[in-house]
Design a protein around this motif. Structure first.
Motif, PDB file in Angstrom:
ATOM      1  N   VAL A   1       0.875  -1.394  -0.081  1.00 29.70           N
ATOM      2  CA  VAL A   1       0.139   0.267   0.381  1.00 29.70           C
ATOM      3  C   VAL A   1       0.928   1.563  -0.213  1.00 29.70           C
ATOM      4  N   ARG A   2       1.983   1.143   0.126  1.00 35.01           N
ATOM      5  CA  ARG A   2       3.019   2.050   0.198  1.00 35.01           C
ATOM      6  C   ARG A   2       2.701   3.655  -0.878  1.00 35.01           C
ATOM      7  N   ARG A   3       2.240   3.192  -2.286  1.00 36.27           N
ATOM      8  CA  ARG A   3       2.614   4.173  -3.391  1.00 36.27           C
ATOM      9  C   ARG A   3       1.026   4.584  -3.019  1.00 36.27           C
ATOM     10  N   LYS A   4       0.178   4.119  -2.380  1.00 34.35           N
ATOM     11  CA  LYS A   4      -1.121   5.261  -2.299  1.00 34.35           C
ATOM     12  C   LYS A   4      -1.088   6.007  -1.705  1.00 34.35           C
ATOM     13  N   PHE A   5      -0.181   6.335  -0.936  1.00 39.70           N
ATOM     14  CA  PHE A   5       0.468   7.338   0.392  1.00 39.70           C
ATOM     15  C   PHE A   5       1.747   8.460  -0.233  1.00 39.70           C
ATOM     16  N   ASN A   6       1.413   8.998  -1.020  1.00 42.03           N
ATOM     17  CA  ASN A   6       2.151   9.871  -1.588  1.00 42.03           C
ATOM     18  C   ASN A   6       2.153  11.371  -1.467  1.00 42.03           C
ATOM     19  N   GLY A   7       1.427  11.639  -0.543  1.00 45.80           N
ATOM     20  CA  GLY A   7       1.601  12.981  -0.175  1.00 45.80           C
ATOM     21  C   GLY A   7       2.758  12.651   1.023  1.00 45.80           C
ATOM     22  N   PRO A   8       3.306  14.238   1.692  1.00 41.91           N
ATOM     23  CA  PRO A   8       4.246  14.382   3.410  1.00 41.91           C
ATOM     24  C   PRO A   8       3.675  13.760   4.135  1.00 41.91           C
ATOM     25  N   HIS A   9       2.233  13.875   4.660  1.00 45.24           N
ATOM     26  CA  HIS A   9       1.546  12.612   5.885  1.00 45.24           C
ATOM     27  C   HIS A   9       1.319  11.675   5.530  1.00 45.24           C
ATOM     28  N   GLY A  10       1.184  11.378   4.740  1.00 47.28           N
ATOM     29  CA  GLY A  10       1.128   9.922   3.983  1.00 47.28           C
ATOM     30  C   GLY A  10       2.635   9.035   4.134  1.00 47.28           C
ATOM     31  N   ARG A  11       3.579   9.750   3.557  1.00 49.76           N
ATOM     32  CA  ARG A  11       4.545   8.716   3.423  1.00 49.76           C
ATOM     33  C   ARG A  11       5.633   8.535   4.518  1.00 49.76           C
ATOM     34  N   ARG A  12       5.604   9.797   5.399  1.00 48.79           N
ATOM     35  CA  ARG A  12       5.893   9.698   6.325  1.00 48.79           C
ATOM     36  C   ARG A  12       5.316   9.174   7.720  1.00 48.79           C
ATOM     37  N   ARG A  13       4.093   8.295   7.920  1.00 43.86           N
ATOM     38  CA  ARG A  13       3.373   7.922   8.310  1.00 43.86           C
ATOM     39  C   ARG A  13       3.131   6.387   7.886  1.00 43.86           C
ATOM     40  N   ILE A  14       3.769   5.385   6.604  1.00 41.27           N
ATOM     41  CA  ILE A  14       4.004   4.786   6.534  1.00 41.27           C
ATOM     42  C   ILE A  14       5.388   4.090   6.972  1.00 41.27           C
ATOM     43  N   GLU A  15       6.344   5.740   6.643  1.00 38.96           N
ATOM     44  CA  GLU A  15       7.890   4.875   7.690  1.00 38.96           C
ATOM     45  C   GLU A  15       7.439   4.782   8.393  1.00 38.96           C
ATOM     46  N   VAL A  16       6.395   5.639   9.587  1.00 40.68           N
ATOM     47  CA  VAL A  16       6.891   5.393  11.121  1.00 40.68           C
ATOM     48  C   VAL A  16       6.523   3.641  11.180  1.00 40.68           C
ATOM     49  N   CYS A  17       5.099   3.948  10.370  1.00 40.17           N
ATOM     50  CA  CYS A  17       4.640   1.860  10.611  1.00 40.17           C
ATOM     51  C   CYS A  17       5.641   1.162  10.388  1.00 40.17           C
ATOM     52  N   LYS A  18       6.403   1.350   9.005  1.00 44.92           N
ATOM     53  CA  LYS A  18       7.520   0.578   8.698  1.00 44.92           C
ATOM     54  C   LYS A  18       8.979   0.346   9.518  1.00 44.92           C
ATOM     55  N   THR A  19       9.057   1.081  10.560  1.00 44.12           N
ATOM     56  CA  THR A  19       9.924   1.372  11.357  1.00 44.12           C
ATOM     57  C   THR A  19       9.281   0.407  12.675  1.00 44.12           C
ATOM     58  N   ASN A  20       8.022   1.072  12.707  1.00 46.62           N
ATOM     59  CA  ASN A  20       7.681   0.206  14.313  1.00 46.62           C
ATOM     60  C   ASN A  20       7.467  -1.133  14.242  1.00 46.62           C
ATOM     61  N   TYR A  21       6.933  -1.710  13.068  1.00 43.58           N
ATOM     62  CA  TYR A  21       7.036  -2.745  12.930  1.00 43.58           C
ATOM     63  C   TYR A  21       8.245  -3.874  12.385  1.00 43.58           C
ATOM     64  N   GLY A  22       9.322  -2.839  12.370  1.00 42.92           N
ATOM     65  CA  GLY A  22      10.996  -3.749  12.052  1.00 42.92           C
ATOM     66  C   GLY A  22      11.063  -3.905  13.974  1.00 42.92           C
ATOM     67  N   ILE A  23      10.361  -2.961  14.340  1.00 39.85           N
ATOM     68  CA  ILE A  23      11.101  -2.893  16.017  1.00 39.85           C
ATOM     69  C   ILE A  23       9.718  -4.257  16.530  1.00 39.85           C
ATOM     70  N   ALA A  24       8.427  -4.146  16.398  1.00 44.75           N
ATOM     71  CA  ALA A  24       8.207  -4.738  17.259  1.00 44.75           C
ATOM     72  C   ALA A  24       8.303  -6.910  16.302  1.00 44.75           C
ATOM     73  N   SER A  25       8.727  -6.451  15.547  1.00 43.35           N
ATOM     74  CA  SER A  25       8.917  -7.747  14.794  1.00 43.35           C
ATOM     75  C   SER A  25      10.426  -8.519  15.575  1.00 43.35           C
ATOM     76  N   ALA A  26      11.352  -7.492  15.229  1.00 46.96           N
ATOM     77  CA  ALA A  26      12.426  -8.123  16.877  1.00 46.96           C
ATOM     78  C   ALA A  26      12.204  -8.479  17.773  1.00 46.96           C
ATOM     79  N   ARG A  27      11.202  -7.443  18.410  1.00 50.76           N
ATOM     80  CA  ARG A  27      10.540  -7.863  20.252  1.00 50.76           C
ATOM     81  C   ARG A  27      10.130  -9.388  19.760  1.00 50.76           C
ATOM     82  N   PHE A  28       9.089  -9.579  19.416  1.00 53.25           N
ATOM     83  CA  PHE A  28       8.384 -10.448  18.732  1.00 53.25           C
ATOM     84  C   PHE A  28       9.298 -12.000  19.258  1.00 53.25           C
ATOM     85  N   HIS A  29       9.739 -12.031  17.929  1.00 48.63           N
ATOM     86  CA  HIS A  29      11.436 -13.000  18.290  1.00 48.63           C
ATOM     87  C   HIS A  29      12.123 -13.532  18.852  1.00 48.63           C
TER      88      HIS A  29
END
Length: 179
Positions: free
Chosen positions: A85-113
């Motif tokens: 869904v990344r390409r659907k959020f091409n405005g500055p807020h959407g791009r920033r929010r997607i990046e926050v989620c990508k980073t946070n999900y990376g953190i969550a993945s590592a912590r759950f593992h």
């Protein structure tokens, strides 16, 4: 890489449970009872009650490992969804929010593992801490869609809510194991 880790976790969790006979398994009624203590009984029964590893689970530690694995799977599915869904959020807020989620999900993945690895060692207090950190990262992903700019609907609410509910199950099991 994430798929390999999930496959590894699923394999090891399944192997641990297969090595021990089902005669030593936790009764299904105990899983039903556990689910009745959650905030969303149908959700718990869907994700734990129907998990094919549950019949071989020997005790609550095995159920905890299954719940952690379920959380990790939701996190990894969400990460894949972000990429779709990344390409659907091409405005500055959407791009920033997607990046926050990508980073946070990376953190969550590592912590759950890591929580899963520590669960194998019965280091329950560390499991609880890491599950909270992972869940808080996911919650922040949900909340970022309402901060710093116009409110948007999160494309990850389904996964965020699943991780949140699974976290509640993990914490319920944790409380039973340490009291």
């Amino acid at each position: 890489m994430a798929t390999m880790l999930i496959d590894h976790m699923l394999f090891l969790t399944s192997l641990l449970m297969i090595v021990f006979p089902v005669a030593n398994a936790i009764p299904a009624r105990d899983i039903d009872k556990l689910c009745k203590e959650t905030t969303d009984v149908p959700f718990c029964l869907k994700y734990l009650g129907t998990d094919p590893r549950i019949p071989a689970a020997r005790d609550l530690t095995d159920v905890l490992l299954i719940a952690i694995t379920q959380s990790k799977m939701q996190v990894d599915d969400a990460t894949t969804h972000i990429d779709r869904v990344r390409r659907k959020f091409n405005g500055p807020h959407g791009r920033r929010r997607i990046e926050v989620c990508k980073t946070n999900y990376g953190i969550a993945s590592a912590r759950f593992h890591t929580a899963w690895e520590l669960g194998l060692q019965k280091s329950f207090w560390d499991v609880e801490k890491l599950a909270r950190i992972g869940t808080n990262a996911v919650i922040d992903c949900e909340n970022v869609w309402r901060r710093d700019g116009p409110i948007q609907t999160s494309p990850l609410t389904f996964y965020n809510m699943n991780v949140f509910k699974l976290s509640g199950i993990i914490l319920l099991i944790f409380n039973k194991l340490v009291t």
